[in-house]
Design a protein around this motif. Structure first.
Motif, PDB file in Angstrom:
ATOM      1  N   MET A   1       0.907  -1.641  -0.204  1.00  0.00           N
ATOM      2  CA  MET A   1       0.087  -0.296   0.315  1.00  0.00           C
ATOM      3  C   MET A   1       1.205   1.334   0.146  1.00  0.00           C
ATOM      4  SD  MET A   1      -2.931   1.450   2.680  1.00  0.00           S
ATOM      5  CE  MET A   1      -4.240   0.535   2.178  1.00  0.00           C
ATOM      6  N   THR A   2       0.978   2.617  -0.701  1.00  0.00           N
ATOM      7  CA  THR A   2       1.353   3.153  -1.142  1.00  0.00           C
ATOM      8  C   THR A   2       1.205   4.467   0.116  1.00  0.00           C
ATOM      9  OG1 THR A   2      -0.358   4.606  -2.103  1.00  0.00           O
ATOM     10  CG2 THR A   2       1.447   3.291  -3.644  1.00  0.00           C
ATOM     11  N   LEU A   3       1.921   5.197   0.558  1.00  0.00           N
ATOM     12  CA  LEU A   3       1.910   6.280   1.409  1.00  0.00           C
ATOM     13  C   LEU A   3       0.307   6.978   1.275  1.00  0.00           C
ATOM     14  CD1 LEU A   3       5.148   8.457   2.719  1.00  0.00           C
ATOM     15  CD2 LEU A   3       3.274   9.307   1.826  1.00  0.00           C
ATOM     16  N   TYR A   4       0.084   7.574  -0.426  1.00  0.00           N
ATOM     17  CA  TYR A   4      -0.963   8.260  -0.169  1.00  0.00           C
ATOM     18  C   TYR A   4      -2.059   7.599  -0.674  1.00  0.00           C
ATOM     19  CZ  TYR A   4       1.925  11.155  -2.616  1.00  0.00           C
ATOM     20  OH  TYR A   4       3.721  12.220  -2.071  1.00  0.00           O
ATOM     21  N   ALA A   5      -2.092   6.265  -0.605  1.00  0.00           N
ATOM     22  CA  ALA A   5      -3.023   5.123  -0.042  1.00  0.00           C
ATOM     23  C   ALA A   5      -3.404   5.038   1.173  1.00  0.00           C
ATOM     24  CB  ALA A   5      -3.055   3.658  -1.234  1.00  0.00           C
ATOM     25  N   ARG A   6      -2.212   4.859   1.994  1.00  0.00           N
ATOM     26  CA  ARG A   6      -2.326   4.816   3.232  1.00  0.00           C
ATOM     27  C   ARG A   6      -3.019   6.154   4.290  1.00  0.00           C
ATOM     28  NH1 ARG A   6       2.797   3.382   4.441  1.00  0.00           N
ATOM     29  NH2 ARG A   6       2.765   5.333   5.560  1.00  0.00           N
ATOM     30  N   PHE A   7      -2.988   7.339   3.673  1.00  0.00           N
ATOM     31  CA  PHE A   7      -3.563   8.359   3.835  1.00  0.00           C
ATOM     32  C   PHE A   7      -4.854   8.714   3.523  1.00  0.00           C
ATOM     33  CE2 PHE A   7      -1.062  11.085   7.268  1.00  0.00           C
ATOM     34  CZ  PHE A   7      -0.183  10.017   7.353  1.00  0.00           C
ATOM     35  N   ALA A   8      -5.438   7.847   2.398  1.00  0.00           N
ATOM     36  CA  ALA A   8      -6.700   8.022   2.511  1.00  0.00           C
ATOM     37  C   ALA A   8      -7.401   7.048   3.053  1.00  0.00           C
ATOM     38  CB  ALA A   8      -6.937   7.955   1.050  1.00  0.00           C
ATOM     39  N   ALA A   9      -7.407   6.222   3.152  1.00  0.00           N
ATOM     40  CA  ALA A   9      -7.619   4.671   4.689  1.00  0.00           C
ATOM     41  C   ALA A   9      -8.037   5.776   5.688  1.00  0.00           C
ATOM     42  CB  ALA A   9      -6.972   3.487   4.190  1.00  0.00           C
ATOM     43  N   SER A  10      -6.700   6.582   6.204  1.00  0.00           N
ATOM     44  CA  SER A  10      -7.235   7.204   7.516  1.00  0.00           C
ATOM     45  C   SER A  10      -8.253   8.218   7.120  1.00  0.00           C
ATOM     46  CB  SER A  10      -6.363   7.982   7.814  1.00  0.00           C
ATOM     47  OG  SER A  10      -4.601   6.929   7.855  1.00  0.00           O
ATOM     48  N   LEU A  11      -8.075   8.540   6.201  1.00  0.00           N
ATOM     49  CA  LEU A  11      -9.240  10.053   6.216  1.00  0.00           C
ATOM     50  C   LEU A  11     -10.753   9.246   6.345  1.00  0.00           C
ATOM     51  CD1 LEU A  11      -9.740  13.350   5.512  1.00  0.00           C
ATOM     52  CD2 LEU A  11      -9.393  11.976   3.167  1.00  0.00           C
ATOM     53  N   ASP A  12     -10.617   8.508   5.031  1.00  0.00           N
ATOM     54  CA  ASP A  12     -11.670   7.468   5.404  1.00  0.00           C
ATOM     55  C   ASP A  12     -12.394   7.261   6.247  1.00  0.00           C
ATOM     56  OD1 ASP A  12     -13.823   6.656   2.774  1.00  0.00           O
ATOM     57  OD2 ASP A  12     -12.953   4.775   3.530  1.00  0.00           O
ATOM     58  N   GLY A  13     -11.409   6.414   8.090  1.00  0.00           N
ATOM     59  CA  GLY A  13     -11.823   6.827   8.633  1.00  0.00           C
ATOM     60  C   GLY A  13     -12.134   7.617   9.437  1.00  0.00           C
ATOM     61  N   ILE A  14     -11.242   8.822   9.114  1.00  0.00           N
ATOM     62  CA  ILE A  14     -12.063   9.560  10.509  1.00  0.00           C
ATOM     63  C   ILE A  14     -13.811  10.579   9.983  1.00  0.00           C
ATOM     64  CG2 ILE A  14     -11.616  12.034   9.945  1.00  0.00           C
ATOM     65  CD1 ILE A  14      -8.545  11.594  10.347  1.00  0.00           C
ATOM     66  N   LEU A  15     -13.596   9.637   8.447  1.00  0.00           N
ATOM     67  CA  LEU A  15     -14.951  10.611   7.996  1.00  0.00           C
ATOM     68  C   LEU A  15     -16.152   9.190   8.508  1.00  0.00           C
ATOM     69  CD1 LEU A  15     -14.882  10.980   3.997  1.00  0.00           C
ATOM     70  CD2 LEU A  15     -14.193  12.420   5.670  1.00  0.00           C
ATOM     71  N   ASP A  16     -15.668   8.756   8.623  1.00  0.00           N
ATOM     72  CA  ASP A  16     -16.554   7.269   9.065  1.00  0.00           C
ATOM     73  C   ASP A  16     -16.931   7.822  10.945  1.00  0.00           C
ATOM     74  OD1 ASP A  16     -16.924   5.878   7.108  1.00  0.00           O
ATOM     75  OD2 ASP A  16     -15.527   4.056   7.904  1.00  0.00           O
ATOM     76  N   SER A  17     -16.084   8.273  11.265  1.00  0.00           N
ATOM     77  CA  SER A  17     -16.150   8.811  12.914  1.00  0.00           C
ATOM     78  C   SER A  17     -16.851   9.964  12.843  1.00  0.00           C
ATOM     79  CB  SER A  17     -14.753   8.764  12.803  1.00  0.00           C
ATOM     80  OG  SER A  17     -14.123  10.129  13.178  1.00  0.00           O
ATOM     81  N   LEU A  18     -16.612  10.998  11.877  1.00  0.00           N
ATOM     82  CA  LEU A  18     -17.519  12.239  11.621  1.00  0.00           C
ATOM     83  C   LEU A  18     -19.220  11.560  11.392  1.00  0.00           C
ATOM     84  CD1 LEU A  18     -15.246  14.580   9.812  1.00  0.00           C
ATOM     85  CD2 LEU A  18     -16.270  14.703  12.584  1.00  0.00           C
ATOM     86  N   VAL A  19     -19.324  10.860  11.312  1.00  0.00           N
ATOM     87  CA  VAL A  19     -20.683  10.601  10.535  1.00  0.00           C
ATOM     88  C   VAL A  19     -21.444   9.787  11.855  1.00  0.00           C
ATOM     89  CG1 VAL A  19     -22.264   8.268   9.106  1.00  0.00           C
ATOM     90  CG2 VAL A  19     -20.124   9.699   8.032  1.00  0.00           C
ATOM     91  N   ALA A  20     -20.721   8.762  12.430  1.00  0.00           N
ATOM     92  CA  ALA A  20     -21.427   8.097  13.322  1.00  0.00           C
ATOM     93  C   ALA A  20     -20.966   9.172  14.733  1.00  0.00           C
ATOM     94  CB  ALA A  20     -19.768   7.018  13.939  1.00  0.00           C
ATOM     95  N   ALA A  21     -20.175  10.034  15.016  1.00  0.00           N
ATOM     96  CA  ALA A  21     -20.409  11.092  15.725  1.00  0.00           C
ATOM     97  C   ALA A  21     -21.969  12.360  15.320  1.00  0.00           C
ATOM     98  CB  ALA A  21     -19.517  12.270  15.908  1.00  0.00           C
ATOM     99  N   GLY A  22     -22.783  11.914  13.984  1.00  0.00           N
ATOM    100  CA  GLY A  22     -23.254  12.636  13.546  1.00  0.00           C
ATOM    101  C   GLY A  22     -23.258  13.793  12.895  1.00  0.00           C
ATOM    102  N   SER A  23     -22.344  14.407  12.480  1.00  0.00           N
ATOM    103  CA  SER A  23     -21.817  15.476  12.281  1.00  0.00           C
ATOM    104  C   SER A  23     -21.525  15.707  10.639  1.00  0.00           C
ATOM    105  CB  SER A  23     -19.863  16.557  12.445  1.00  0.00           C
ATOM    106  OG  SER A  23     -19.486  14.844  13.702  1.00  0.00           O
ATOM    107  N   LEU A  24     -21.983  14.687  10.325  1.00  0.00           N
ATOM    108  CA  LEU A  24     -21.608  13.704   8.921  1.00  0.00           C
ATOM    109  C   LEU A  24     -22.655  13.729   8.544  1.00  0.00           C
ATOM    110  CD1 LEU A  24     -19.982  15.121   6.583  1.00  0.00           C
ATOM    111  CD2 LEU A  24     -18.693  12.972   6.568  1.00  0.00           C
TER     112      LEU A  24
END
Length: 575
Positions: A1-24
């Motif tokens: 996995m490239t460095l950029y793909a790794r961060f895309a995955a991290s970002l995806d996780g953050i977006l998930d958490s925002l959804v879970a928190a109801g902010s998105l």
RNA sequence: GCGCCCGUAGCUCAGUUGGAUAGAGCACGAGCCUUCUAAGCUUGGGGUCGCAGGUUCGAAUCCUGCCGGGCGCGCCA
């Protein structure tokens, strides 16, 4: 996995958490969210457009949304700082440790650094060269050959399963002409004095073919009618031509997996089978074409023949697959050939000369009709190459049969120079090939400049050895300064370059990237001119030298990997 | 007439498949080096991304129409 793909995955996780928190809101399309290195390095190491893309569907504004995402990105261990910029970009700066680790990854993965699983093992068929078997390869064939071969290697590196294929046009009138030409040489070999008539192939390369035919058959076919020898001579001569072409291609390091014969496609009944299938769907019919709109159609007569309904798939006219006399057209055969290729592929690529641009639509229409649009076909058109010598056009006379052969050019400047140069332009842009310039040892010449950079990385090892020095086992990479780490950042883009070049079927991108990387490396290297303590090799400081040697090795590795995709050998030294 | 490709700095060309102030080499200007870390280095100026509309947070990039250049058009292969 490239460095950029790794961060895309991290970002995806953050977006998930925002959804879970109801902010998105849940279920927002994230496909257009990207994580990329910004064009301007002062903006940091990574940038994401997530806030801008998602703001509207989330019913908020980009900078507000960025304010939610940015702090979470800042919590990641690899992130040094985060800032929101412009209309809502989130810029991320990574810790130096990230790049030191990436350097190690490059050295660990070696030849596999940059290889991708993007292709997921899908079967890609690349058909290239496919020059008519009527003579040796000349420079007109060269660019398509190199582009096709590099594209095949690129796709393989990107995780596709690639078949390199050559379509042998051994069924048309040109190979009949070839057979008649060989018959002249055959008579010549038996002592006759012959003059090759206008319209036949005059080249000397048929002399040995004539001699071989004479040796095999004696004078049996000298006065015999064509019907007795034409097919036989055609087969023998085509075989000889293909041997010659294979040898020419080998000079460029090109080896196809499969040679498919047009005559064989026909003989096996594949043309009829394909046409019957299409006829059953109403896509093949008997009809009369309209008079072509172009000029020089004075001798036009409406005649009924067998047509493919190409207009149903975006072509401008329906196209003949069978002539009025019942024989197949080239297109008819080619249609069946593509049906056959499509049956064993997930994706087709044809490399054609730009002079065939007029026939792209019909073959794409055919593949759509035959596969129900399930197998995409990309026809890459390759523009002509102008041959120059010191700025002056190289004269070529086709009539006398003396053209610039590929073998001559490879002999003069070498395989690696030919291949690299052919990839220094987009395929669909015309190109000059100047014999003087491509071997010039200067910064203007990307072939030289890239090879020189690699040679420099190798020279370090030679000079260390000469002085009886050895690098330390575990180099301390914290000794690398910001400019040196910037080279690692550029190196880390190599996997992205490979993926985008493969996705776009554009191998030239690898060449341009290597030139950029080489330039950046030379620049760091040149710091040593003014300040000996910044040289890669500092004799009295093996700690620093070892760290810089690792850096140089990683650059050398990337250059080798890129050159390997291009089919170019990396130079150990510039003699 | 129709189709395809192209139009980015004076020249040759890139432009990460819609991102921020559009880049590189050559050429030009200014410094530096005279060396085996060698086939130069540093730095500066230089742009209506052919033109005009449109799409949207945002266009060299996508859409439409023009202008200009190249290639092609057939029962050839």
């Amino acid at each position: 996995m490239t460095l950029y793909a790794r961060f895309a995955a991290s970002l995806d996780g953050i977006l998930d958490s925002l959804v879970a928190a109801g902010s998105l809101p849940a279920g927002i399309e994230r496909r257009n969210v990207t994580v990329e290195p910004p064009r301007d390095a002062t903006h940091g190491d990574l940038a994401t457009n997530a806030a801008m893309v998602l703001a509207k569907p989330a019913g908020t504004n980009p900078r507000a949304l960025a304010g939610l995402i940015a702090p979470k990105l800042g919590e990641l261990a690899e992130v040094e700082s985060v800032e929101i910029a412009g209309p809502g970009f989130i810029n991320v700066r990574l810790t130096p440790e990230v790049w030191r680790q990436e350097l190690k990854v490059i050295l660990d993965e070696g030849a596999r650094y940059g290889a991708s699983h993007m292709g997921a093992g899908k079967r890609v068929n690349v058909e290239y060269v496919s020059a008519n078997p009527t003579g040796p390869m000349h420079m007109g064939h060269c660019r398509g050959a190199v582009v096709g071969d590099a594209l095949a290697a690129l796709l393989e590196y990107a995780g596709y399963q690639v078949t390199r294929e050559y379509y042998v046009n051994d069924a048309g009138s040109q190979v009949q002409t070839l057979a008649r030409s060989a018959h002249m040489r055959y008579r010549e070999a038996l002592g006759e004095t012959v003059t090759i008539p206008e319209g036949l192939y005059p080249g000397d390369y048929l002399i040995p073919v004539g001699q071989a035919l004479a040796a095999e058959f004696g004078d049996r076919y000298v006065g015999a009618p064509e019907s007795e020898w034409l097919a036989l001579f055609r087969e023998k001569t085509v075989a000889a031509m293909m041997d010659m072409i294979r040898a020419d291609l080998a000079l460029l390091g090109i080896h196809h997996d499969l040679f498919s014969s047009e005559a064989e496609v026909q003989r096996a009944g594949k043309v009829n089978a394909a046409l019957d299938r299409l006829r059953a769907e109403g896509l093949v019919y008997e009809g009369v074409l309209e008079k072509p709109k172009g000029e020089a159609a004075d001798d036009w007569e409406p005649v009924e023949m067998t047509l493919f309904r190409a207009t149903a798939f975006g072509d401008d006219s329906d196209r003949p697959v069978k002539k009025a006399d019942g024989s197949y057209t080239y297109f008819g055969n080619d249609l069946a050939y593509h049906a056959e290729k499509a049956s064993r592929s997930d994706m087709l690529i044809d490399i054609w000369g730009a002079d065939h641009s007029g026939t792209v639509k019909r073959i794409q229409a055919a593949v759509k009709a035959l596969t129900g649009s399930a197998v995409p076909l990309d026809v890459k058109l390759v523009q002509m190459v102008r041959l120059l010598r010191g700025g002056e056009p190289v004269k070529m006379s086709k009539r006398s049969g003396s053209f610039v052969t590929l073998a001559d050019v490879v002999r003069e400047v070498g395989k690696d120079v030919v291949r690299f140069t052919m990839l220094t332009r987009k395929a669909d842009a015309q190109m000059d090939f100047d014999f003087a310039k491509v071997v010039e040892a200067s910064k203007d010449n990307p072939v030289f400049y890239v090879q020189y950079a690699h040679a420099r990385t190798r020279s370090l090892h030679r000079r260390l050895a000469e002085q009886g020095l050895a690098p330390v086992a575990e180099p301390d990479l914290t000794l690398l300064d910001a400019e040196e780490l910037a080279l690692v950042k550029l190196s880390a883009q190599f996997p992205r370059i490979i993926e985008s070049a493969a996705a776009n079927h554009e191998p030239h991108r690898v060449a341009f990237y290597l030139f950029d990387l080489a330039a950046a490396f030379h620049s760091v290297w040149n710091r040593g001119n003014d300040d000996p303590s910044r040289r890669f090799l500092v004799v009295n400081d093996m700690e620093t030298t070892s760290a810089r040697l690792s850096l140089a090795d990683s650059i050398g590795q990337i250059i080798r990997n890129g050159l390997a995709v291009m089919g170019v050998a990396a130079a150990e030294e510039m003699k």
